[in-house]
Scaffold this motif. Structure first.
Motif, short mmCIF file in Angstrom:
data_model
loop_
_atom_site.label_atom_id
_atom_site.label_comp_id
_atom_site.label_asym_id
_atom_site.label_seq_id
_atom_site.Cartn_x
_atom_site.Cartn_y
_atom_site.Cartn_z
N ALA A 1 5.47 -5.85 -1.50
CA ALA A 1 6.79 -6.20 -2.01
C ALA A 1 7.02 -7.71 -1.88
O ALA A 1 7.47 -8.37 -2.83
CB ALA A 1 7.87 -5.42 -1.25
N ARG A 2 6.71 -8.28 -0.72
CA ARG A 2 6.90 -9.73 -0.52
C ARG A 2 5.97 -10.53 -1.42
O ARG A 2 6.35 -11.56 -1.98
CB ARG A 2 6.64 -10.09 0.94
N GLN A 3 4.72 -10.07 -1.53
CA GLN A 3 3.76 -10.81 -2.35
C GLN A 3 4.16 -10.78 -3.83
O GLN A 3 4.00 -11.78 -4.54
CB GLN A 3 2.36 -10.25 -2.16
N LEU B 1 4.77 -3.60 -12.69
CA LEU B 1 4.41 -2.51 -11.78
C LEU B 1 5.55 -1.53 -11.61
O LEU B 1 5.36 -0.30 -11.62
CB LEU B 1 4.00 -3.07 -10.43
N ARG B 2 6.74 -2.05 -11.43
CA ARG B 2 7.90 -1.18 -11.18
C ARG B 2 8.33 -0.40 -12.41
O ARG B 2 8.68 0.78 -12.32
CB ARG B 2 9.07 -2.00 -10.65
N GLU B 3 8.30 -1.05 -13.57
CA GLU B 3 8.88 -0.43 -14.76
C GLU B 3 7.85 0.26 -15.66
O GLU B 3 8.22 1.14 -16.46
CB GLU B 3 9.63 -1.50 -15.57
N GLY C 1 3.74 8.55 -12.12
CA GLY C 1 4.63 9.62 -11.68
C GLY C 1 5.21 9.43 -10.29
O GLY C 1 5.46 10.40 -9.58
N VAL C 2 5.41 8.17 -9.89
CA VAL C 2 6.02 7.89 -8.58
C VAL C 2 7.18 6.93 -8.77
O VAL C 2 7.28 6.23 -9.78
CB VAL C 2 4.99 7.28 -7.60
N ALA C 3 8.08 6.90 -7.78
CA ALA C 3 9.19 5.96 -7.81
C ALA C 3 8.65 4.54 -7.59
O ALA C 3 7.63 4.35 -6.93
CB ALA C 3 10.21 6.31 -6.73
N PRO C 4 9.34 3.53 -8.12
CA PRO C 4 8.86 2.14 -7.95
C PRO C 4 8.63 1.75 -6.50
O PRO C 4 7.59 1.16 -6.17
CB PRO C 4 9.98 1.31 -8.59
N ASP C 5 9.56 2.08 -5.61
CA ASP C 5 9.38 1.72 -4.21
C ASP C 5 8.21 2.46 -3.58
O ASP C 5 7.51 1.92 -2.71
CB ASP C 5 10.66 2.00 -3.42
N GLU C 6 7.98 3.71 -4.03
CA GLU C 6 6.84 4.46 -3.50
C GLU C 6 5.53 3.82 -3.94
O GLU C 6 4.57 3.74 -3.15
CB GLU C 6 6.90 5.91 -3.97
#
Length: 400
Positions: free
Chosen positions: A259-261, A304-306, A313-318
């Motif tokens: 997340a930080r990177q 990556l998130r969107e 099939g996973v949530a963005p944070d997952e």
């Protein structure tokens, strides 16, 4: 001019400045390659696989503490280039290969592999095919194998990957494989699977390792990765159990907290910040890699998130958590060495510290933070240390 246009113009100018380098390095590679081939032919005529000097065959007690003691004895005397210059010198020969690798039609055209290397297509855990090149020694005697993994926007055909693989094959006596992770290089021709930040790429590495493990000529499998490939290699270690990567893993300049990177590389740096020297080329590669079907996301974090998270099939944070190496170090059972540098302009020092702290309670993992080397440019500042350290680690674990 649009931001994309400026980034592409900067990349083109940088490539023009280094225009003579690909031909020069290709010629240099040809000479070195023939010398290695000649030496290997003589060894093969001798008719026996020999353990490297100082390495004993057979089963014996081994530990990360013992091999780390050996590594600490190797003097590290880096040239005083600084992190940015070290990174640029390291990256210059790969400017064209990286730009070419963003397009399936041109990927793999520069720095091709010699005749002993054959294309192979391991299949990852989710069914994604991965393009690789593999070379096995013709004597068919059992020996270790090494898998080489490129960084973000790289491919198996960048010079760094090829140098490691050719050295391991011709100089060390290893069987070898270099791969293009999903979404990069020639693997993009085989599948539309996007990058995941390291999670799925770790499974790509395991597919390569298992392919090698299935061969009677392979006794153990080692892995080396740089940057994005280093983070993926750590995540492969965490997902493989205790035998698949038994030859050891070296991860050069990985991130620990994805997340930080992602925030770091997705934010335009100020002109005085070290990352500003690399950012235009980085963004050019991103725009070219995500052109067409994948375009419109602006940053790698958004992509990556969107795009990737829904695809898998996973949530963005997952997805980000699954791709954060520091969160999975406790699962690692195979020998894993993490190497970061203090002057890395791409992977901030805090990432190395995050990994070192997360590794402190796992006897299978050790972290080193070198004083210099920039981003994956350790050989640029001290080639002797790089050669001895890599060989010491792999020979210790891989020859069993």
């Amino acid at each position: 001019m649009s931001k994309t246009g400026k980034a592409l113009k900067t990349a083109a100018l940088t490539g023009a400045l280094s225009g003579a380098l690909p031909a020069a390095f290709t010629f240099d590679n040809m000479i070195r390659l023939r010398l290695r081939e000649s030496a290997t032919e003589h060894l093969q005529e001798a008719g026996a696989v020999r353990y490297p000097e100082g390495v004993r065959g057979g089963e014996r007690a081994r530990s990360m503490d013992e091999v780390m003691a050996s590594l600490r004895e190797i003097p590290f005397n880096p040239k005083p280039y600084g992190g940015v210059l070290s990174t640029i010198i390291f990256a210059l020969p790969d400017i064209y290969p990286m730009l070419m690798a963003t397009r399936p039609s041109t990927s793999g055209l520069l720095y091709r592999y010699p005749k002993p290397f054959q294309k192979v297509v391991p299949v990852s855990e989710d069914g994604t095919p991965i393009q690789g090149v593999m070379a096995l020694h013709p004597d068919n005697q059992p020996r270790p194998a090494l898998v080489m993994v490129h960084g973000l926007f790289g491919s198996k055909n960048i010079r760094f990957s090829q140098q490691v693989i050719l050295s391991a094959y011709y100089g060390w006596g290893y069987n070898v494989m270099a791969i293009d992770l999903r979404f990069f290089g020639e693997s993009k021709k085989l599948s539309g699977a996007p990058g995941s930040g390291g999670w799925k790429e770790g499974q790509d590495i395991l597919a390569a390792a298992r392919h090698l493990k299935s061969l009677p000529q392979v006794t153990s499998v080692a892995v080396m990765g740089g940057s994005y490939g280093a983070a993926s290699a750590i995540l492969a270690s965490a997902q493989c159990g205790d035998d698949c990567l038994d030859g050891g893993v070296i991860a050069f300049c990985p991130y620990g907290d994805t997340a930080r990177q992602l925030r770091f590389i997705s934010t335009a740096p100020r002109p005085w910040e070290p990352f500003s020297s690399i950012y235009p080329f980085f963004m050019a590669c991103f725009k070219m890699t995500t052109a067409g079907h994948y375009k419109g996301y602006g940053t790698f974090e958004r992509f990556l998130r969107e795009y990737s998270a829904p695809y898998y099939g996973v949530a963005p944070d997952e997805l980000i958590e699954l791709s954060s190496p520091a969160l999975h170090l406790e699962k690692i059972k195979v020998p894993t060495l993490v190497v970061n540098t203090r002057d890395d302009p791409v992977i901030p020092l805090e990432q190395g510290r995050i990994l070192a702290e997360a590794a402190s309670d796992n006897p299978a993992v050790r972290s080193m933070i070198l004083e210099a080397g920039g981003h994956c440019g350790v050989a640029t500042v001290d080639r002797a240390w790089m050669s001895r350290a890599v060989r010491t680690f792999y020979d210790y674990w891989a020859w069993a």
